[in-house]
Design a protein around this motif. Structure first.
Motif, PDB file in Angstrom:
ATOM      1  N   THR A  67       4.062   5.772   8.667  1.00 53.64           N
ATOM      2  CA  THR A  67       3.566   4.334   8.173  1.00 53.64           C
ATOM      3  C   THR A  67       1.951   3.810   8.265  1.00 53.64           C
ATOM      4  O   THR A  67       1.638   2.818   7.181  1.00 53.64           O
ATOM      5  N   GLU A  68       0.932   4.919   8.587  1.00 54.04           N
ATOM      6  CA  GLU A  68      -0.247   4.996   7.007  1.00 54.04           C
ATOM      7  C   GLU A  68      -0.051   4.700   6.340  1.00 54.04           C
ATOM      8  O   GLU A  68       0.687   6.309   4.740  1.00 54.04           O
ATOM      9  N   PRO A  69      -0.540   4.491   5.513  1.00 48.63           N
ATOM     10  CA  PRO A  69      -0.319   4.463   3.446  1.00 48.63           C
ATOM     11  C   PRO A  69      -2.045   5.701   3.503  1.00 48.63           C
ATOM     12  O   PRO A  69      -2.561   5.865   4.623  1.00 48.63           O
ATOM     13  N   PRO A  70      -1.477   5.576   2.483  1.00 48.25           N
ATOM     14  CA  PRO A  70      -3.078   6.980   2.446  1.00 48.25           C
ATOM     15  C   PRO A  70      -3.836   6.158   1.919  1.00 48.25           C
ATOM     16  O   PRO A  70      -5.065   5.271   2.510  1.00 48.25           O
ATOM     17  N   VAL A  71      -5.221   7.290   1.917  1.00 50.88           N
ATOM     18  CA  VAL A  71      -6.654   6.825   1.826  1.00 50.88           C
ATOM     19  C   VAL A  71      -7.082   7.797   0.578  1.00 50.88           C
ATOM     20  O   VAL A  71      -6.438   8.326  -0.039  1.00 50.88           O
ATOM     21  N   CYS A  72      -8.087   7.101  -0.147  1.00 45.83           N
ATOM     22  CA  CYS A  72      -9.250   7.130  -1.113  1.00 45.83           C
ATOM     23  C   CYS A  72     -10.598   8.397   0.104  1.00 45.83           C
ATOM     24  O   CYS A  72     -10.462   7.976   0.935  1.00 45.83           O
ATOM     25  N   GLU A 112       7.148  -2.592   8.625  1.00 47.32           N
ATOM     26  CA  GLU A 112       6.702  -1.599   8.190  1.00 47.32           C
ATOM     27  C   GLU A 112       7.161   0.404   7.080  1.00 47.32           C
ATOM     28  O   GLU A 112       8.470   0.049   7.763  1.00 47.32           O
ATOM     29  N   LEU A 113       6.868   0.125   5.973  1.00 49.23           N
ATOM     30  CA  LEU A 113       7.222   0.853   5.243  1.00 49.23           C
ATOM     31  C   LEU A 113       7.497   2.247   5.520  1.00 49.23           C
ATOM     32  O   LEU A 113       5.779   2.712   6.391  1.00 49.23           O
ATOM     33  N   VAL A 114       8.257   3.181   5.890  1.00 46.30           N
ATOM     34  CA  VAL A 114       7.501   4.995   5.969  1.00 46.30           C
ATOM     35  C   VAL A 114       8.335   5.977   4.773  1.00 46.30           C
ATOM     36  O   VAL A 114       8.805   5.592   4.076  1.00 46.30           O
ATOM     37  N   ARG A 115       7.212   6.584   4.717  1.00 48.75           N
ATOM     38  CA  ARG A 115       7.341   7.915   3.726  1.00 48.75           C
ATOM     39  C   ARG A 115       7.348   9.274   4.500  1.00 48.75           C
ATOM     40  O   ARG A 115       6.524   9.671   5.853  1.00 48.75           O
ATOM     41  N   GLN A 116       7.589  10.147   3.865  1.00 49.31           N
ATOM     42  CA  GLN A 116       8.073  11.368   4.692  1.00 49.31           C
ATOM     43  C   GLN A 116       7.208  12.274   3.686  1.00 49.31           C
ATOM     44  O   GLN A 116       7.199  12.021   3.022  1.00 49.31           O
ATOM     45  N   LEU A 117       6.147  13.273   4.634  1.00 52.51           N
ATOM     46  CA  LEU A 117       5.218  13.731   4.454  1.00 52.51           C
ATOM     47  C   LEU A 117       5.599  15.536   3.911  1.00 52.51           C
ATOM     48  O   LEU A 117       6.637  15.386   4.959  1.00 52.51           O
ATOM     49  N   GLY A 118       5.185  15.391   3.016  1.00 53.02           N
ATOM     50  CA  GLY A 118       6.131  17.002   2.718  1.00 53.02           C
ATOM     51  C   GLY A 118       4.708  17.940   2.452  1.00 53.02           C
ATOM     52  O   GLY A 118       3.966  17.794   1.246  1.00 53.02           O
ATOM     53  N   GLN A 119       5.308  19.529   1.740  1.00 54.10           N
ATOM     54  CA  GLN A 119       4.084  20.531   1.127  1.00 54.10           C
ATOM     55  C   GLN A 119       2.684  20.269   1.467  1.00 54.10           C
ATOM     56  O   GLN A 119       2.018  20.075   0.892  1.00 54.10           O
ATOM     57  N   CYS A 120       2.449  19.997   3.313  1.00 50.97           N
ATOM     58  CA  CYS A 120       0.903  19.625   3.329  1.00 50.97           C
ATOM     59  C   CYS A 120      -0.051  20.695   3.422  1.00 50.97           C
ATOM     60  O   CYS A 120       0.111  21.751   4.429  1.00 50.97           O
ATOM     61  N   ALA A 157       0.616  -1.304   0.268  1.00 50.57           N
ATOM     62  CA  ALA A 157      -0.504   0.022  -0.137  1.00 50.57           C
ATOM     63  C   ALA A 157       0.891   1.029  -0.366  1.00 50.57           C
ATOM     64  O   ALA A 157       0.474   2.132  -0.972  1.00 50.57           O
ATOM     65  N   MET A 158       1.937   1.342   0.788  1.00 49.95           N
ATOM     66  CA  MET A 158       2.959   2.502   0.785  1.00 49.95           C
ATOM     67  C   MET A 158       3.016   2.640  -0.259  1.00 49.95           C
ATOM     68  O   MET A 158       3.858   3.593  -0.910  1.00 49.95           O
ATOM     69  N   TYR A 197       6.189  12.819  -0.597  1.00 48.28           N
ATOM     70  CA  TYR A 197       5.697  12.106   0.177  1.00 48.28           C
ATOM     71  C   TYR A 197       6.413  11.101   0.291  1.00 48.28           C
ATOM     72  O   TYR A 197       6.202   9.774  -0.048  1.00 48.28           O
ATOM     73  N   PRO A 198       8.284  11.132  -0.305  1.00 48.33           N
ATOM     74  CA  PRO A 198       9.162   9.700  -1.001  1.00 48.33           C
ATOM     75  C   PRO A 198       9.630   8.916   0.123  1.00 48.33           C
ATOM     76  O   PRO A 198       9.344   8.924   1.924  1.00 48.33           O
ATOM     77  N   VAL A 199       9.188   7.984  -0.107  1.00 48.69           N
ATOM     78  CA  VAL A 199      10.251   6.046   0.301  1.00 48.69           C
ATOM     79  C   VAL A 199      11.104   6.736   1.473  1.00 48.69           C
ATOM     80  O   VAL A 199      11.851   7.072   0.993  1.00 48.69           O
ATOM     81  N   ALA A 200      11.500   6.536   3.111  1.00 50.94           N
ATOM     82  CA  ALA A 200      12.335   7.640   3.653  1.00 50.94           C
ATOM     83  C   ALA A 200      13.284   6.372   4.402  1.00 50.94           C
ATOM     84  O   ALA A 200      13.956   6.689   5.183  1.00 50.94           O
TER      85      ALA A 200
END
Length: 187
Positions: A111-116, A175-183, A70-71, A142-145
């Motif tokens: 670690t939470e994947p996005p949603v629809c 779990e895979l981690v993404r880093q959120l930016g420009q939120c 999912a990530m 949201y790069p994989v970090a």
């Protein structure tokens, strides 16, 4: 009936008990390791059986391979379909911690994947943590970090380990981690 999120582990899904050994390259490895056990960063991942829908859902426990998928593919953590994406970014639904620091959640590892869009209302009414407080967020970057993982021979619980960290060869990824930016916070 409570919906079961795509990333939820079911009671019949169990981690593989394969023996971990010291790798010749340094770090840990499975004794019977295959190419699919590691990602492109060389990270070793937990092996887990897959039988979604069988047994009972273990709410609050993540199924490692589905979370990772999912990530990687930006799938909705609830239904497993494509996450909502627009020119303003990808949609995330998180517990609301905007009082934690100025600019939250920019720079935060998730670690939470996005949603629809469809699953936002389902999640906020069904998930106990989100019923307390939630934030609907669009992230333009949201790069994989890194990974959330454990060091099997060390003390303590899971830890966030960024890619490039010298601890990574010694970590078993959960779990895979993404880093959120420009939120942008939408609610």
């Amino acid at each position: 009936m409570t919906p079961v999120p795509y990333i939820t582990k079911w009671s019949t899904e169990v981690p593989d008990s394969s023996r971990l050994v010291r790798s010749r390259r340094g770090g840990i490895a499975y004794a019977d390791e295959t190419a699919s056990d590691r990602d492109t960063h060389g990270t070793l991942w937990v092996r887990m059986s897959s039988s979604p829908g069988e047994g009972r859902p273990d709410f609050g426990i993540v199924h490692t391979p589905r979370q990772r998928r999912a990530m990687q593919d930006l799938l909705c953590q609830v239904c497993g379909g494509p996450a909502d994406t627009s020119d303003d970014g990808v949609l995330w639904l998180l517990e609301d911690h905007r009082d934690d620091w100025s600019g939250w959640p920019d720079g935060m590892g998730v670690t939470e994947p996005p949603v629809c869009l469809t699953c936002v209302d389902v999640s906020t009414s069904a998930c106990p943590a989100l019923r307390r407080s939630y934030a609907v967020i669009r992230a333009k970057t949201y790069p994989v970090a890194g990974v959330l993982g454990i060091k099997p021979s060390g003390p303590g619980g899971p830890d966030l380990v960024p890619f490039g960290d010298p601890r990574l060869p010694w970590v078993l990824a959960l779990e895979l981690v993404r880093q959120l930016g420009q939120c942008t916070i939408l609610n």
